[in-house]
Design a protein around this motif. Structure first.
Motif, mmCIF file in Angstrom:
data_model
loop_
_atom_site.group_PDB
_atom_site.id
_atom_site.type_symbol
_atom_site.label_atom_id
_atom_site.label_comp_id
_atom_site.label_asym_id
_atom_site.label_seq_id
_atom_site.Cartn_x
_atom_site.Cartn_y
_atom_site.Cartn_z
ATOM 1 N N UNK A 25 -1.160 -2.812 17.449
ATOM 2 C CA UNK A 25 -1.737 -1.302 16.161
ATOM 3 C C UNK A 25 -2.388 -1.260 14.765
ATOM 4 N N UNK A 26 -2.863 -2.921 15.565
ATOM 5 C CA UNK A 26 -4.426 -3.162 14.148
ATOM 6 C C UNK A 26 -3.869 -2.522 12.651
ATOM 7 N N UNK A 27 -2.628 -2.793 12.813
ATOM 8 C CA UNK A 27 -2.301 -2.686 11.132
ATOM 9 C C UNK A 27 -2.527 -3.466 10.396
ATOM 10 N N UNK A 28 -2.932 -3.450 8.938
ATOM 11 C CA UNK A 28 -3.512 -4.693 7.612
ATOM 12 C C UNK A 28 -1.877 -5.040 7.584
ATOM 13 N N UNK A 29 -2.051 -6.100 7.366
ATOM 14 C CA UNK A 29 -1.230 -6.932 6.954
ATOM 15 C C UNK A 29 -0.393 -8.059 6.232
ATOM 16 N N UNK A 30 -0.260 -7.388 5.203
ATOM 17 C CA UNK A 30 -0.221 -7.195 3.235
ATOM 18 C C UNK A 30 1.216 -8.223 3.507
ATOM 19 N N UNK A 72 -4.905 -5.343 -4.146
ATOM 20 C CA UNK A 72 -5.581 -5.615 -3.208
ATOM 21 C C UNK A 72 -6.099 -3.999 -2.372
ATOM 22 N N UNK A 73 -4.599 -3.394 -2.474
ATOM 23 C CA UNK A 73 -5.176 -1.361 -1.938
ATOM 24 C C UNK A 73 -5.869 -0.563 -2.211
ATOM 25 N N UNK A 76 -8.520 -2.449 0.522
ATOM 26 C CA UNK A 76 -8.387 -2.296 1.887
ATOM 27 C C UNK A 76 -7.722 -1.068 2.216
ATOM 28 N N UNK A 77 -8.508 -0.526 1.798
ATOM 29 C CA UNK A 77 -8.071 0.989 2.872
ATOM 30 C C UNK A 77 -8.270 1.084 4.341
ATOM 31 N N UNK A 78 -6.961 1.580 4.717
ATOM 32 C CA UNK A 78 -7.338 1.249 6.140
ATOM 33 C C UNK A 78 -6.621 2.579 6.624
ATOM 34 N N UNK A 99 5.213 4.025 -7.422
ATOM 35 C CA UNK A 99 4.287 4.461 -7.968
ATOM 36 C C UNK A 99 3.271 4.210 -7.793
ATOM 37 N N UNK A 100 2.748 2.599 -7.132
ATOM 38 C CA UNK A 100 1.478 1.985 -7.073
ATOM 39 C C UNK A 100 1.218 3.008 -6.058
#
Ligand SMILES: [Zn+2]
Length: 215
Positions: A25-30, A72-73, A76-78, A99-100
């Motif tokens: 599904x093309x998620x970003x894996x953090x 990181x966030x 890396x918008x996704x 909150x973040x």
């Protein structure tokens, strides 16, 4: 797409599920573990202090992890969503993550708790072998997960590693911390209506089917 948090004890095959989701599904894996390992690799002052913390069996502080996550966030918008792997580990982190995410107009949509017994988690952790080249993972205690040749990657022929943090003492420390710190996190996400508990004693593809039903 959805932003997903994975909560699991050491040795539940969480990494496998994250990879399956990422590939399909093309998620970003953090992975906060990867964030920490990458920072350590740089061997600057920050990396060295992280290394010292890890080697003494302690967890990296919330403030430091949150700072790394925020960076990181921001970079890396996704559109597909992000998988949070290894974070949050405690109630404070869960609230700080909300909150973040809020400040970035994002939210946690789903939380998967992969539930497993302590004995099973121990066996999976101590038997784990990882290919340093292609990252494929194996387990020497399970016939269906063993490499065909002892200690050699089936796919690329590289000699397999066991991760240096995979030993029984470290497992027990992490397990105790997990129980103490994670239960309030599960209660919190349950009260937010986003918690899904999955039986992680199933095999990896069955677990993945359960996850796919929800996303
Ligand atoms: Zn390999």
């Amino acid at each position: 797409m959805k932003n997903i948090v994975f909560i699991a004890q050491h040795g539940t095959g969480k990494g496998t599920q994250c990879n399956l989701l990422k590939e399909k599904y093309n998620f970003n894996h953090l992975s906060t573990g990867d964030l920490v390992r990458n920072a350590i690799k740089k061997q600057d002052d920050f990396g060295k202090s992280l290394e010292k913390t890890i080697n003494s069996g302690k967890l990296v502080s919330d403030d430091i992890i949150l700072k790394m996550l925020g960076d990181y966030l921001n970079q890396n918008t996704n559109d597909f969503g992000i998988i949070f792997d290894g974070f949050p580990r405690n109630l404070n982190q869960a609230k700080e993550l909300d909150k973040l995410m809020n400040s970035l107009n994002m939210k946690v949509d789903l939380v998967f708790y992969l539930k497993i017994s302590k004995d099973e988690a121990l066996k999976r952790t101590l038997g784990r072998l990882i290919c340093p080249k292609c990252k494929k993972s194996y387990n020497k205690y399970y016939d269906n997960l063993k490499p065909k040749k002892d200690n050699i990657c089936d796919d690329c022929g590289t000699i397999l590693n066991s991760r240096s943090d995979d030993n029984e003492e470290t497992f027990n420390n992490l397990y105790d911390v997990f129980i103490e710190e994670t239960e309030p996190v599960l209660d919190y996400y349950d009260s937010c209506g986003v918690l899904k508990t999955i039986d992680a004693s199933l095999d990896a593809l069955e677990i993945f089917k359960e996850i796919e039903k929800v996303i």
